[in-house]
Design a protein around this motif. Structure first.
Motif, mmCIF file in Angstrom:
data_model
loop_
_atom_site.group_PDB
_atom_site.id
_atom_site.type_symbol
_atom_site.label_atom_id
_atom_site.label_comp_id
_atom_site.label_asym_id
_atom_site.label_seq_id
_atom_site.Cartn_x
_atom_site.Cartn_y
_atom_site.Cartn_z
ATOM 1 N N TYR A 93 27.246 -77.028 -24.909
ATOM 2 C CA TYR A 93 27.280 -77.057 -23.438
ATOM 3 C C TYR A 93 27.113 -75.662 -22.839
ATOM 4 C CZ TYR A 93 28.344 -81.973 -23.619
ATOM 5 O OH TYR A 93 28.243 -83.320 -23.844
ATOM 6 N N PHE A 94 27.519 -74.634 -23.564
ATOM 7 C CA PHE A 94 27.369 -73.261 -23.061
ATOM 8 C C PHE A 94 25.909 -72.808 -23.149
ATOM 9 C CE2 PHE A 94 27.937 -68.538 -23.544
ATOM 10 C CZ PHE A 94 28.483 -68.308 -22.287
ATOM 11 N N PHE A 95 25.232 -73.231 -24.203
ATOM 12 C CA PHE A 95 23.852 -72.783 -24.448
ATOM 13 C C PHE A 95 22.820 -73.571 -23.626
ATOM 14 C CE2 PHE A 95 19.920 -73.549 -26.887
ATOM 15 C CZ PHE A 95 19.408 -72.264 -26.920
ATOM 16 N N THR A 184 26.190 -58.377 -22.219
ATOM 17 C CA THR A 184 26.252 -58.886 -23.587
ATOM 18 C C THR A 184 27.470 -59.792 -23.632
ATOM 19 O OG1 THR A 184 25.331 -56.831 -24.434
ATOM 20 C CG2 THR A 184 26.352 -58.290 -26.038
ATOM 21 N N VAL A 185 27.236 -61.031 -24.024
ATOM 22 C CA VAL A 185 28.308 -62.034 -24.031
ATOM 23 C C VAL A 185 28.290 -62.752 -25.368
ATOM 24 C CG1 VAL A 185 28.882 -64.320 -23.065
ATOM 25 C CG2 VAL A 185 28.399 -62.419 -21.521
ATOM 26 N N CYS A 186 29.464 -63.010 -25.909
ATOM 27 C CA CYS A 186 29.540 -63.783 -27.159
ATOM 28 C C CYS A 186 30.640 -64.838 -27.028
ATOM 29 C CB CYS A 186 29.842 -62.855 -28.334
ATOM 30 S SG CYS A 186 30.072 -63.721 -29.899
ATOM 31 N N ARG A 234 39.557 -62.606 -11.063
ATOM 32 C CA ARG A 234 39.579 -63.961 -10.496
ATOM 33 C C ARG A 234 38.551 -64.865 -11.188
ATOM 34 N NH1 ARG A 234 37.488 -64.025 -4.645
ATOM 35 N NH2 ARG A 234 35.499 -64.284 -5.734
ATOM 36 N N GLU A 235 37.357 -64.303 -11.430
ATOM 37 C CA GLU A 235 36.244 -65.155 -11.870
ATOM 38 C C GLU A 235 36.272 -65.515 -13.358
ATOM 39 O OE1 GLU A 235 34.066 -66.726 -9.925
ATOM 40 O OE2 GLU A 235 34.996 -65.831 -8.160
ATOM 41 N N TYR A 236 36.698 -64.603 -14.240
ATOM 42 C CA TYR A 236 36.692 -64.947 -15.674
ATOM 43 C C TYR A 236 37.671 -66.083 -16.005
ATOM 44 C CZ TYR A 236 33.619 -61.143 -17.268
ATOM 45 O OH TYR A 236 32.543 -60.325 -17.507
ATOM 46 N N PRO A 237 38.942 -66.026 -15.522
ATOM 47 C CA PRO A 237 39.835 -67.154 -15.822
ATOM 48 C C PRO A 237 39.317 -68.475 -15.236
ATOM 49 C CG PRO A 237 41.091 -65.281 -14.978
ATOM 50 C CD PRO A 237 39.640 -64.953 -14.799
ATOM 51 N N LYS A 238 38.761 -68.370 -14.021
ATOM 52 C CA LYS A 238 38.216 -69.568 -13.362
ATOM 53 C C LYS A 238 37.095 -70.165 -14.225
ATOM 54 C CE LYS A 238 35.927 -70.283 -9.008
ATOM 55 N NZ LYS A 238 35.504 -69.583 -7.796
ATOM 56 N N PHE A 239 36.224 -69.283 -14.718
ATOM 57 C CA PHE A 239 35.112 -69.730 -15.558
ATOM 58 C C PHE A 239 35.615 -70.415 -16.828
ATOM 59 C CE2 PHE A 239 33.385 -67.857 -19.574
ATOM 60 C CZ PHE A 239 32.480 -68.876 -19.856
ATOM 61 N N LEU A 240 36.508 -69.772 -17.578
ATOM 62 C CA LEU A 240 36.870 -70.317 -18.898
ATOM 63 C C LEU A 240 37.653 -71.626 -18.759
ATOM 64 C CD1 LEU A 240 36.239 -69.643 -21.811
ATOM 65 C CD2 LEU A 240 38.386 -68.368 -21.954
HETATM 66 O O1 16C Z 1 29.076 -66.120 -19.693
HETATM 67 C C1 16C Z 1 29.003 -66.736 -18.648
HETATM 68 N N1 16C Z 1 27.855 -67.287 -18.206
HETATM 69 C C2 16C Z 1 26.605 -67.265 -18.908
HETATM 70 C C3 16C Z 1 25.658 -68.279 -18.350
HETATM 71 O O2 16C Z 1 25.427 -68.115 -17.002
HETATM 72 C C4 16C Z 1 25.945 -65.889 -18.938
HETATM 73 C C5 16C Z 1 25.883 -65.222 -17.610
HETATM 74 C C6 16C Z 1 26.734 -64.388 -17.107
HETATM 75 C C7 16C Z 1 26.568 -63.741 -15.787
HETATM 76 C C8 16C Z 1 27.763 -62.929 -15.483
HETATM 77 C C9 16C Z 1 27.597 -62.061 -14.273
HETATM 78 C C10 16C Z 1 27.835 -62.740 -13.025
HETATM 79 C C11 16C Z 1 27.877 -61.794 -11.887
HETATM 80 C C12 16C Z 1 27.912 -62.569 -10.671
HETATM 81 C C13 16C Z 1 28.117 -61.793 -9.452
HETATM 82 C C14 16C Z 1 29.358 -62.182 -8.779
HETATM 83 C C15 16C Z 1 29.274 -63.381 -7.923
HETATM 84 C C16 16C Z 1 30.631 -63.822 -7.507
HETATM 85 C C17 16C Z 1 30.567 -64.845 -6.446
HETATM 86 C C18 16C Z 1 31.922 -65.352 -6.098
HETATM 87 C C19 16C Z 1 31.848 -66.373 -5.024
HETATM 88 O O3 16C Z 1 26.537 -65.135 -19.943
HETATM 89 C C20 16C Z 1 30.240 -66.893 -17.741
HETATM 90 C C21 16C Z 1 30.302 -65.745 -16.815
HETATM 91 C C22 16C Z 1 31.525 -65.703 -15.963
HETATM 92 C C23 16C Z 1 31.318 -64.642 -14.901
HETATM 93 C C24 16C Z 1 32.563 -64.089 -14.336
HETATM 94 C C25 16C Z 1 32.279 -63.033 -13.292
HETATM 95 C C26 16C Z 1 32.219 -61.656 -13.869
HETATM 96 C C27 16C Z 1 31.984 -60.596 -12.826
HETATM 97 C C28 16C Z 1 31.548 -59.306 -13.467
HETATM 98 C C29 16C Z 1 31.098 -58.274 -12.467
HETATM 99 C C30 16C Z 1 29.611 -58.323 -12.187
HETATM 100 C C31 16C Z 1 29.107 -57.340 -11.185
HETATM 101 C C32 16C Z 1 28.807 -57.910 -9.848
HETATM 102 C C33 16C Z 1 28.401 -56.876 -8.880
HETATM 103 C C34 16C Z 1 28.548 -57.305 -7.445
#
Ligand code: 16C
Length: 258
Positions: A93-95, A184-186, A234-240
């Motif tokens: 589901y992640f891929f 980079t995500v694993c 806020r976003e990482y815990p919400k995501f997982l």
């Molecule tokens: O691993 C995850 N997802 C994968 C599939 O999509 C993939 C992609 C990851 C993208 C992660 C970066 C997202 C940045 C989004 C910008 C923020 C928008 C927030 C809007 C809120 C209403 O690997 C799951 C990823 C979970 C992401 C958590 C958020 C991490 C934030 C890190 C800071 C990024 C810099 C943003 C600069 C404004």
């Protein structure tokens, strides 16, 4: 030694992994090995250097504070144990692109730029803008892999997905309204099976999945450190939590995919 008559002589090399002839393959191999080794280390013996920043049930999230050229690039390591699902299901589901809009809440648009093989894709994603920062986009390859456990026969197999930023000539960075981020995500998963009573089949009550999620995101352009740290806290815990609940819901009435 001479080949005895009647011995089959291979005329073509043995089949290799399906992505093996692609230009990105050497990098995929190298980054996957490195990321799997890093994720398998867990937090190390004493968790030295890792600060716990979020905890909810079995889920724990740790970060290290790091900056490059004044930009926050804090590495994250999260561990979670989820009952009733397998590592293969989590990684599937992640891929797979067809589910991404269901669980990825920060996503604005996802495009599959290339299907490299069944196990590897190239993605372009734009993410929601957070005011007052510029909107972000990202190009990354994503690779799913099963690593059978050949060292410890009683130990669990590993399923993993690794995502890693790359370039694409048709989509140069920072050429439109978006700032390009680099990541980079694993996601690394190990399934545990508690053997059921003899003669009874394995059900979802007998399985659990240990997930290790590691991530480093470079925001690509300056954004205030306090805003970035508040955002990922806020976003990482919400995501997982959301993603693992999604997998639980999707799989609960389906046969177990080991
Ligand atoms: O691993 C995850 N997802 C994968 C599939 O999509 C993939 C992609 C990851 C993208 C992660 C970066 C997202 C940045 C989004 C910008 C923020 C928008 C927030 C809007 C809120 C209403 O690997 C799951 C990823 C979970 C992401 C958590 C958020 C991490 C934030 C890190 C800071 C990024 C810099 C943003 C600069 C404004």
């Amino acid at each position: 030694e001479r080949i005895k008559s009647g011995t089959a002589v291979p005329v073509t090399p043995p089949p290799t992994c399906p992505s093996a002839s692609h230009r990105l393959w050497p990098e995929i191999e190298q980054v996957v090995h490195q990321q799997v080794a890093w994720a398998r280390l867990g937090l190390g013996d004493s968790g030295t250097g890792w600060q716990l920043f979020a905890e909810d049930g079995e889920m724990r999230m740790y970060r290290r504070e790091e900056e490059v050229d004044g930009m926050v690039v804090d590495p994250l390591k999260a561990v979670h144990i989820v009952k009733g699902i397998t590592g293969h299901e989590v990684c599937h589901y992640f891929f797979s692109p067809q589910y991404r809009y269901d669980w990825e809440t920060t996503l604005e648009q996802m495009t599959v730029l290339e299907t490299i093989a069944d196990d590897s894709c190239l993605f372009l994603q734009t993410h929601k803008r957070i005011w007052p920062a510029s909107q972000r986009d990202v190009i990354f390859w994503s690779h799913i892999r099963h690593l059978p456990n050949d060292q410890d026969r009683d130990g669990p197999d590993i399923w993993t997905v690794v995502n890693h930023s790359t370039e694409h000539k048709d989509y140069p960075a920072n050429s439109g309204k978006c700032v390009r981020i680099f990541l980079t995500v694993c996601m690394l998963c190990q399934t545990r099976v508690i053997p059921p009573k003899e003669g009874t089949p394995i059900t979802r009550d007998n399985i659990s999945c240990k997930i290790t999620y590691c991530s480093v995101v470079n925001p690509g352009g300056w954004a205030p450190a306090s805003v970035l740290r508040a955002l990922y806290k806020r976003e990482y815990p919400k995501f997982l939590k959301r993603f693992t609940s999604y997998v639980t819901n999707q799989t609960k009435d389906k046969p177990i995919m080991f």
